[in-house]
Design a protein around this motif. Sequence first.
Motif, PDB file in Angstrom:
ATOM      1  N   ASN A 111       0.832  -1.195   0.000  1.00  0.00           N
ATOM      2  CA  ASN A 111       0.000   0.000   0.000  1.00  0.00           C
ATOM      3  C   ASN A 111       0.873   1.252   0.000  1.00  0.00           C
ATOM      4  N   ASP A 112       0.218   2.408  -0.115  1.00  0.00           N
ATOM      5  CA  ASP A 112       0.955   3.663  -0.249  1.00  0.00           C
ATOM      6  C   ASP A 112       1.811   3.963   0.977  1.00  0.00           C
ATOM      7  N   GLU A 113       1.293   3.624   2.168  1.00  0.00           N
ATOM      8  CA  GLU A 113       2.036   3.898   3.396  1.00  0.00           C
ATOM      9  C   GLU A 113       3.310   3.074   3.462  1.00  0.00           C
ATOM     10  N   PHE A 114       3.254   1.837   2.960  1.00  0.00           N
ATOM     11  CA  PHE A 114       4.446   0.983   2.937  1.00  0.00           C
ATOM     12  C   PHE A 114       5.525   1.620   2.064  1.00  0.00           C
ATOM     13  N   VAL A 115       5.114   2.145   0.913  1.00  0.00           N
ATOM     14  CA  VAL A 115       6.059   2.808   0.018  1.00  0.00           C
ATOM     15  C   VAL A 115       6.672   4.032   0.698  1.00  0.00           C
ATOM     16  N   ARG A 116       5.832   4.813   1.350  1.00  0.00           N
ATOM     17  CA  ARG A 116       6.311   6.055   1.961  1.00  0.00           C
ATOM     18  C   ARG A 116       7.298   5.792   3.083  1.00  0.00           C
ATOM     19  N   VAL A 117       6.947   4.905   4.014  1.00  0.00           N
ATOM     20  CA  VAL A 117       7.781   4.697   5.189  1.00  0.00           C
ATOM     21  C   VAL A 117       9.053   3.921   4.849  1.00  0.00           C
ATOM     22  N   SER A 118       8.943   2.962   3.942  1.00  0.00           N
ATOM     23  CA  SER A 118      10.123   2.155   3.605  1.00  0.00           C
ATOM     24  C   SER A 118      11.131   2.926   2.763  1.00  0.00           C
ATOM     25  N   GLY A 119      10.663   3.984   2.080  1.00  0.00           N
ATOM     26  CA  GLY A 119      11.565   4.745   1.222  1.00  0.00           C
ATOM     27  C   GLY A 119      11.876   4.049  -0.080  1.00  0.00           C
ATOM     28  N   ARG A 120      11.100   2.999  -0.420  1.00  0.00           N
ATOM     29  CA  ARG A 120      11.291   2.284  -1.685  1.00  0.00           C
ATOM     30  C   ARG A 120      10.096   2.548  -2.599  1.00  0.00           C
ATOM     31  N   SER A 121      10.337   2.610  -3.859  1.00  0.00           N
ATOM     32  CA  SER A 121       9.247   2.782  -4.818  1.00  0.00           C
ATOM     33  C   SER A 121       8.550   1.442  -5.035  1.00  0.00           C
ATOM     34  N   ARG A 122       7.368   1.483  -5.640  1.00  0.00           N
ATOM     35  CA  ARG A 122       6.661   0.238  -5.946  1.00  0.00           C
ATOM     36  C   ARG A 122       7.491  -0.626  -6.902  1.00  0.00           C
ATOM     37  N   GLU A 123       8.192   0.029  -7.820  1.00  0.00           N
ATOM     38  CA  GLU A 123       9.014  -0.732  -8.768  1.00  0.00           C
ATOM     39  C   GLU A 123      10.159  -1.457  -8.063  1.00  0.00           C
ATOM     40  N   GLN A 124      10.634  -0.898  -6.946  1.00  0.00           N
ATOM     41  CA  GLN A 124      11.710  -1.541  -6.182  1.00  0.00           C
ATOM     42  C   GLN A 124      11.190  -2.670  -5.290  1.00  0.00           C
ATOM     43  N   LEU A 125       9.879  -2.775  -5.175  1.00  0.00           N
ATOM     44  CA  LEU A 125       9.282  -3.755  -4.259  1.00  0.00           C
ATOM     45  C   LEU A 125       8.545  -4.878  -4.992  1.00  0.00           C
ATOM     46  N   ILE A 126       7.588  -4.526  -5.851  1.00  0.00           N
ATOM     47  CA  ILE A 126       6.724  -5.528  -6.471  1.00  0.00           C
ATOM     48  C   ILE A 126       7.539  -6.504  -7.315  1.00  0.00           C
ATOM     49  N   GLY A 127       7.321  -7.795  -7.063  1.00  0.00           N
ATOM     50  CA  GLY A 127       8.022  -8.833  -7.804  1.00  0.00           C
ATOM     51  C   GLY A 127       9.395  -9.161  -7.258  1.00  0.00           C
ATOM     52  N   LYS A 128       9.798  -8.490  -6.190  1.00  0.00           N
ATOM     53  CA  LYS A 128      11.128  -8.715  -5.609  1.00  0.00           C
ATOM     54  C   LYS A 128      11.022  -9.592  -4.360  1.00  0.00           C
ATOM     55  N   TYR A 129      12.056 -10.396  -4.155  1.00  0.00           N
ATOM     56  CA  TYR A 129      12.146 -11.239  -2.960  1.00  0.00           C
ATOM     57  C   TYR A 129      12.354 -10.344  -1.739  1.00  0.00           C
ATOM     58  N   LEU A 130      11.574 -10.586  -0.697  1.00  0.00           N
ATOM     59  CA  LEU A 130      11.570  -9.740   0.488  1.00  0.00           C
ATOM     60  C   LEU A 130      12.973  -9.439   1.014  1.00  0.00           C
ATOM     61  N   PHE A 131      13.786 -10.476   1.168  1.00  0.00           N
ATOM     62  CA  PHE A 131      15.080 -10.282   1.830  1.00  0.00           C
ATOM     63  C   PHE A 131      16.180  -9.811   0.865  1.00  0.00           C
ATOM     64  N   ASP A 132      15.844  -9.733  -0.433  1.00  0.00           N
ATOM     65  CA  ASP A 132      16.735  -9.019  -1.343  1.00  0.00           C
ATOM     66  C   ASP A 132      16.549  -7.517  -1.163  1.00  0.00           C
ATOM     67  N   VAL A 133      15.316  -7.118  -0.903  1.00  0.00           N
ATOM     68  CA  VAL A 133      15.025  -5.694  -0.711  1.00  0.00           C
ATOM     69  C   VAL A 133      15.457  -5.234   0.677  1.00  0.00           C
ATOM     70  N   PHE A 134      15.205  -6.084   1.686  1.00  0.00           N
ATOM     71  CA  PHE A 134      15.507  -5.714   3.066  1.00  0.00           C
ATOM     72  C   PHE A 134      16.366  -6.794   3.730  1.00  0.00           C
ATOM     73  N   PRO A 135      17.656  -6.833   3.413  1.00  0.00           N
ATOM     74  CA  PRO A 135      18.554  -7.798   4.081  1.00  0.00           C
ATOM     75  C   PRO A 135      18.905  -7.297   5.481  1.00  0.00           C
ATOM     76  N   ASP A 136      19.566  -8.150   6.245  1.00  0.00           N
ATOM     77  CA  ASP A 136      20.081  -7.709   7.547  1.00  0.00           C
ATOM     78  C   ASP A 136      21.220  -6.714   7.347  1.00  0.00           C
ATOM     79  N   ASN A 137      21.423  -5.875   8.359  1.00  0.00           N
ATOM     80  CA  ASN A 137      22.525  -4.913   8.344  1.00  0.00           C
ATOM     81  C   ASN A 137      23.848  -5.677   8.378  1.00  0.00           C
ATOM     82  N   PRO A 138      24.664  -5.623   7.322  1.00  0.00           N
ATOM     83  CA  PRO A 138      25.916  -6.389   7.303  1.00  0.00           C
ATOM     84  C   PRO A 138      26.937  -5.879   8.305  1.00  0.00           C
TER      85      PRO A 138
END
Length: 412
Positions: free
Chosen positions: A32-59
């Motif tokens: 949803n729109d709030e997820f895009v806003r708070v995460s700082g990622r666009s829909r294109e950076q999220l939709i169709g992407k594996y969750l932990f590729d977008v948000f890995p642990d802090n190395p």
Amino acid sequence: MAETAIDYGAVFKALPGMVALLTPELVYADVNDEFVRVSGRSREQLIGKYLFDVFPDNPNDSAATGMRNLEASLYRVLATGERDTMALQRYDIEDPERPGEWQKRYWSPVNAPLLGSDGKVVLILHRVEEVTELIRARGGSAENRGSRARVLEAELYTRARELQELNERLRQAHSREREVALALQEAMLPAPRQVRNHPAAVRYRPAVGALNVCGDWYDLVDLVGGDRIGVAVGDVVGHGLAAAGVMGQLRSALSAASRVADGPAQALDVLGRYAHVIDGAESATAVTTFIDCDRHVITYSSAGHPPPVLVHPDGRMEFLDQATDTPLDARPDPIPRPQAGTAFQPGATLVLYTDGLIERRTEDIDMGLDRLAEALRKHRDQDPETLADTVLTELLPPGGSTDDTALIIVRL
């Protein structure tokens, strides 16, 4: 006044909290729109992407556990089909405008299943509330504000970690108990075998993501007086080792009673009196059948258990439901249980099972019985071993059932 159609897609996008839909492969299906806003990622950076590729642990944080904890929660939802509420998590995210720089963030996640018509999890609703500002809540004078915020942050984070570690220890302890209970059950249940000249197949599948294992049981016995066999299944309401112990007592008692009883009703009468004095046997159910292969007759009696199915060689299905009574210990002063009989032709197949095979939380039990009858009718020419595997594949959810399942198939 005409009803206005609701645009649920628009509703989803406008939801006030952060909400994402994940596939069973943990790929973003929508946000949803709030997820895009708070995460700082666009829909294109999220939709169709594996969750932990977008948000890995802090190395840069060797103690980071956010990714592992979230992954475990999501897989619990897939396995159990139930909501999973997580403890407060620290899960840093990379600054989208400054690659390589990580922002310390705190989240309160809840993961819930979206089920399809077949009861399978088709999507996971992943709702997250960012609580970073709450953790860093301001108060007091300017000079002690930073100190107080750090203390509050440390306390909340420490308590969340303690709760998470405690839950993990409990899961490990229950897992060990589950393994012991399953080993005990395997030792107490009879091994698959041919009874007299009749091929038989037995299957037991423990519940997935649950602790109430080892309550289901089955038995096959050779009866005296000609070509006669007894086949039974039962279900004990209980948990782990306690249920396994009660199960073993009831199975052994019925096996012994069947060898000397005049018929299945009398065997259940004896078992009911025995169950009445066993702690943990409350609401236990059982069904037993006596098969006379010389006369081609099955007599049966049920104590609150789902009915066996007799598959005739021509494909006709007969549910043995004409002698159903209350569970084993339901009456303080038991009265004789009902008994019924039916004829069969050589080549018929008798199927006994427990409710984990047919019951689903979201549907009437008759739907499960119809599903079982159709699977048996369609595959009735398979040998018992193959048929048992086929029935389990077609009736149990892909991730496993939330209840134990016992199945026994005998070719007559």
